[in-house]
Design a protein around this motif. Structure first.
Motif, short mmCIF file in Angstrom:
data_model
loop_
_atom_site.label_atom_id
_atom_site.label_comp_id
_atom_site.label_asym_id
_atom_site.label_seq_id
_atom_site.Cartn_x
_atom_site.Cartn_y
_atom_site.Cartn_z
N ARG A 127 0.83 -1.21 0.00
CA ARG A 127 0.00 0.00 0.00
C ARG A 127 0.86 1.26 0.00
N ILE A 128 1.87 1.28 0.84
CA ILE A 128 2.75 2.45 0.90
C ILE A 128 3.49 2.63 -0.42
N TRP A 129 4.01 1.53 -0.98
CA TRP A 129 4.75 1.62 -2.24
C TRP A 129 3.84 2.12 -3.36
N HIS A 130 2.59 1.65 -3.36
CA HIS A 130 1.65 2.13 -4.37
C HIS A 130 1.34 3.61 -4.17
N ASP A 131 0.96 3.98 -2.95
CA ASP A 131 0.51 5.34 -2.70
C ASP A 131 1.63 6.36 -2.85
N ASP A 132 2.84 6.00 -2.41
CA ASP A 132 3.93 6.97 -2.37
C ASP A 132 4.84 6.92 -3.58
N VAL A 133 4.76 5.86 -4.38
CA VAL A 133 5.66 5.73 -5.52
C VAL A 133 4.89 5.52 -6.82
N VAL A 134 4.25 4.36 -6.94
CA VAL A 134 3.65 3.98 -8.22
C VAL A 134 2.57 4.96 -8.65
N ALA A 135 1.67 5.30 -7.74
CA ALA A 135 0.56 6.19 -8.10
C ALA A 135 1.06 7.54 -8.57
N GLY A 136 2.11 8.05 -7.92
CA GLY A 136 2.64 9.35 -8.32
C GLY A 136 3.24 9.33 -9.70
#
Length: 221
Positions: A127-136
């Protein structure tokens, strides 16, 4: 000075960055599950109590490491897109080259490998990797594509899906390198892939001159 002795003389404002650097090293060596806050504090040269002044949990530290891993690259992509007056055909290779640089070494591959290996036991990592990296990253690239569509340069379609199509091979090649790079395979050169994929992808993404002229005519009516 012994490794486990706090470096009290350092500036206080420098410590979060040093903690992040230390955490990345510990995570890369031990994985998320085995990494201890004591290990991170010792590697950063501070006491565990001082560590809690900046981060409450190991997940908080992971989030900070994830954001730091891509912050400069994402800012460079955004500033390049905002400053460029050139067409998408010139911007896309620049984006892919920047992605290749981000994924070729340093924090991003190490973090991605850890997320893949440990997210089943620690769902918050994904979740953190998605929200803070991938999604951006996807949001930024999709925005660039949407603006190119508005100019009539890129074919119709969901900009987010176009972004996945454009960036997907870079992610796949990075995963290949991380999973198979140590078993005698021939890992792909990410910069070479970026150049070749840019040429291939643009054949499908770009509109024809006639389509671009028609889109420009609709905008000026």
């Amino acid at each position: 000075m012994p490794d486990d002795e706090p470096k009290w003389r350092r500036r206080k404002e420098a410590r979060p960055g040093e903690i992040i650097d230390a955490a990345l090293e510990v995570f890369a060596e031990k994985g998320f599950a085995a990494a201890k806050l004591d290990d991170i504090a010792r590697r950063a040269g501070i006491s565990k109590g001082a560590l809690y002044l900046y981060f409450e949990t190991k997940e908080d530290i992971f989030g900070a490491v994830a954001r730091a891993a891509v912050a400069s690259h994402l800012e460079a992509i955004e500033s390049t897109a905002e400053a460029s007056d050139g067409p998408f055909a010139e911007l896309a290779p620049m984006l892919l080259s920047r992605a290749a640089g981000m994924m070729s070494g340093g924090r991003v591959p190490a973090m991605a490998r850890m997320v893949i290996s440990e997210s089943r036991n620690f769902p918050d990592l994904a979740r953190i990797w998605h929200d803070d990296v991938v999604a951006g990253v996807i949001r930024t690239v999709a925005g660039i594509i949407a603006r190119a569509q508005a100019r009539g340069e890129v074919a119709p379609g969901d900009p987010r899906l176009h972004a996945f199509s454009l960036m997907g091979p870079m992610v796949m090649a990075t995963l290949f390198r991380e999973v198979f790079g140590e078993v005698g395979t021939d890992p792909p050169d990410l910069q070479a892939l970026a150049g070749q994929h840019a040429r291939t992808a643009l054949n499908g993404l770009l509109t024809s001159p006639a389509e671009a002229d028609a889109a420009d005519g609709r905008r000026t009516k």
